[in-house]
Design an enzyme around this catalytic site. Structure first.
Site, short mmCIF file in Angstrom:
data_model
loop_
_atom_site.label_atom_id
_atom_site.label_comp_id
_atom_site.label_asym_id
_atom_site.label_seq_id
_atom_site.Cartn_x
_atom_site.Cartn_y
_atom_site.Cartn_z
N GLU A 1 0.45 -0.74 -4.56
CA GLU A 1 -0.82 0.30 -4.67
C GLU A 1 -0.09 1.76 -4.86
OE1 GLU A 1 -4.29 3.20 -3.49
OE2 GLU A 1 -2.21 2.62 -2.34
N GLU B 1 -4.51 4.02 -8.06
CA GLU B 1 -5.84 4.51 -7.73
C GLU B 1 -5.87 6.01 -7.99
OE1 GLU B 1 -6.73 5.52 -3.51
OE2 GLU B 1 -8.13 5.91 -3.64
N LYS C 1 -6.92 8.68 -8.47
CA LYS C 1 -7.08 10.07 -6.43
C LYS C 1 -8.29 11.52 -7.13
CE LYS C 1 -5.87 9.05 -2.33
NZ LYS C 1 -7.25 7.81 -1.73
N ASP D 1 -1.45 6.19 -5.45
CA ASP D 1 -2.23 7.27 -5.38
C ASP D 1 -1.72 8.60 -6.69
OD1 ASP D 1 -3.29 6.19 -3.47
OD2 ASP D 1 -1.89 6.88 -1.95
N HIS E 1 -0.82 10.65 -1.88
CA HIS E 1 -1.59 10.67 -2.20
C HIS E 1 -2.51 12.00 -1.58
CE1 HIS E 1 -4.95 9.95 1.51
NE2 HIS E 1 -5.24 8.45 0.85
N HIS F 1 0.93 -1.40 0.01
CA HIS F 1 -0.10 -0.12 -0.15
C HIS F 1 0.99 1.74 -0.27
CE1 HIS F 1 -2.53 3.22 2.36
NE2 HIS F 1 -3.20 2.67 1.14
N ARG F 2 0.61 1.73 -0.84
CA ARG F 2 1.55 3.20 -1.10
C ARG F 2 3.08 2.82 -1.50
NH1 ARG F 2 -1.39 7.51 3.32
NH2 ARG F 2 -3.43 6.13 2.72
N ASP G 1 0.18 -1.70 4.36
CA ASP G 1 1.26 -0.64 4.74
C ASP G 1 2.91 -1.75 4.60
OD1 ASP G 1 -0.05 1.35 4.30
OD2 ASP G 1 -1.00 0.78 6.13
O1 G3P Z 1 -6.54 1.51 -2.36
C1 G3P Z 1 -6.72 0.82 -1.14
C2 G3P Z 1 -6.42 2.33 0.05
O2 G3P Z 1 -5.44 3.20 -0.84
C3 G3P Z 1 -8.34 3.43 -0.46
O3 G3P Z 1 -7.87 4.31 0.78
O4 G3P Z 1 -6.89 6.86 1.46
O5 G3P Z 1 -5.19 4.94 1.17
O6 G3P Z 1 -5.56 6.09 -0.52
P1 G3P Z 1 -6.50 5.36 0.55
MG MG Z 2 -4.82 4.39 -2.25
#
Ligand code: G3P
Ligand code: MG
Length: 259
Positions: free
Chosen positions: A42, A117, A119, A44, A57, A15-16, A239
């Site tokens: 993943e 993702e 945004k 953003d 993000h 994640h990120r 994470d």
């Molecule tokens: O893609 C899953 C997650 O990243 C969504 O929430 O706010 O972390 O971008 P956020």
């Molecule tokens: Mg995200």
């Protein structure tokens, strides 16, 4: 304490990037995913003031850089001049906000699949974001298998369905709504991405029986979602992907340690 083996088949997205080990949404965090041998990251994506897709993000640069201001108000040159690593640790001084292009090139190099993702903050032009993402991907010749789009914005996914129909689409929801299947059918979606806090077995099995991939964000303790694999959840977006790779429950949070 009972020790349990982690299933070999589990799929994890960083994640990120591996945002527990390196500053989120930086090339260092994506490199870390490759180092761990992961298949997925993943990221953003939003647009700079001069319409370049950049990977960050928040709506502003305040939390994750040494600058201040809205991403949408800053040129890519101004964004790239910021330090996006120091806030995380001295070792990461000099990291910058990556562009989507830089990130996809790194992903190509390491054979990482990228959950992009899209945004959408108030005032953002969704169509333009999608068009600019398409431009970057087309210029780089990114293979369709290398990307999965996701968004909380059904509108963004609808635009992508129109302009890049062969790229997989995943609808992001905090909580999966009752009318999910109608929306997913309309989108010709590939996946559903939901907040693990709100997922229950009945809903998971419902989505799976309808034929969709089911991903959960952002469970950061493997044992909290241990039963989710049995429900059919396909991917955890975490994470701490490294904790899922460990072969024991060593990362079990104290409040969940067996008596
Ligand atoms: O893609 C899953 C997650 O990243 C969504 O929430 O706010 O972390 O971008 P956020
Ligand atoms: Mg995200």
């Amino acid at each position: 304490m009972q020790m349990k083996m982690v299933k070999k088949s589990m799929k994890i997205t960083a994640h990120r990037g591996v945002s527990s080990l390196a500053p989120e949404n930086t090339l260092a965090a994506f490199e870390q995913a490759a180092l761990l041998g992961l298949d997925w990251i993943e990221i953003d994506v939003q647009l700079s003031q001069d319409k370049v897709p950049v990977v960050i993000h928040d709506r502003t640069v305040n939390r994750c850089t040494n600058g201040r201001g809205r991403v949408a108000d800053m040129s890519v040159q101004a964004l790239k001049a910021l330090d996006a690593g120091l806030w995380f640790g001295d070792a990461y001084e000099g990291e910058s906000i990556p562009t989507l292009a830089e990130t996809l090139l790194l992903a190509q190099k390491h054979d990482l699949t990228v959950n992009v993702e899209l945004k959408h903050y108030e005032g953002d032009d969704i169509d333009l974001l999608c068009q600019q993402v398409k431009l970057v991907m087309t210029e780089l010749g990114i293979a369709k298998e290398q990307v999965l789009f996701s968004s909380f914005s059904t509108q963004a996914l609808t635009v992508m369905q129109r302009i890049m129909p062969t790229i997989r689409r995943g609808q992001l929801w905090q909580q999966i709504p009752d009318n999910a299947l109608a929306i997913l059918d309309e989108l010709d979606a590939y996946s559903v991405h939901c907040d693990f806090h709100f997922l229950d077995e009945r809903t998971a099995r419902w989505i799976k029986s309808a034929g969709y991939q089911l991903y959960c964000y952002t469970p950061n303790h493997p044992l909290l979602v241990e039963s989710f694999w049995e429900w059919g959840v396909d991917m955890m977006i975490s994470d701490v992907p490294q904790d899922y790779q460990s072969q024991s429950t060593a990362s079990k949070p104290q409040e969940f340690v067996d008596a």
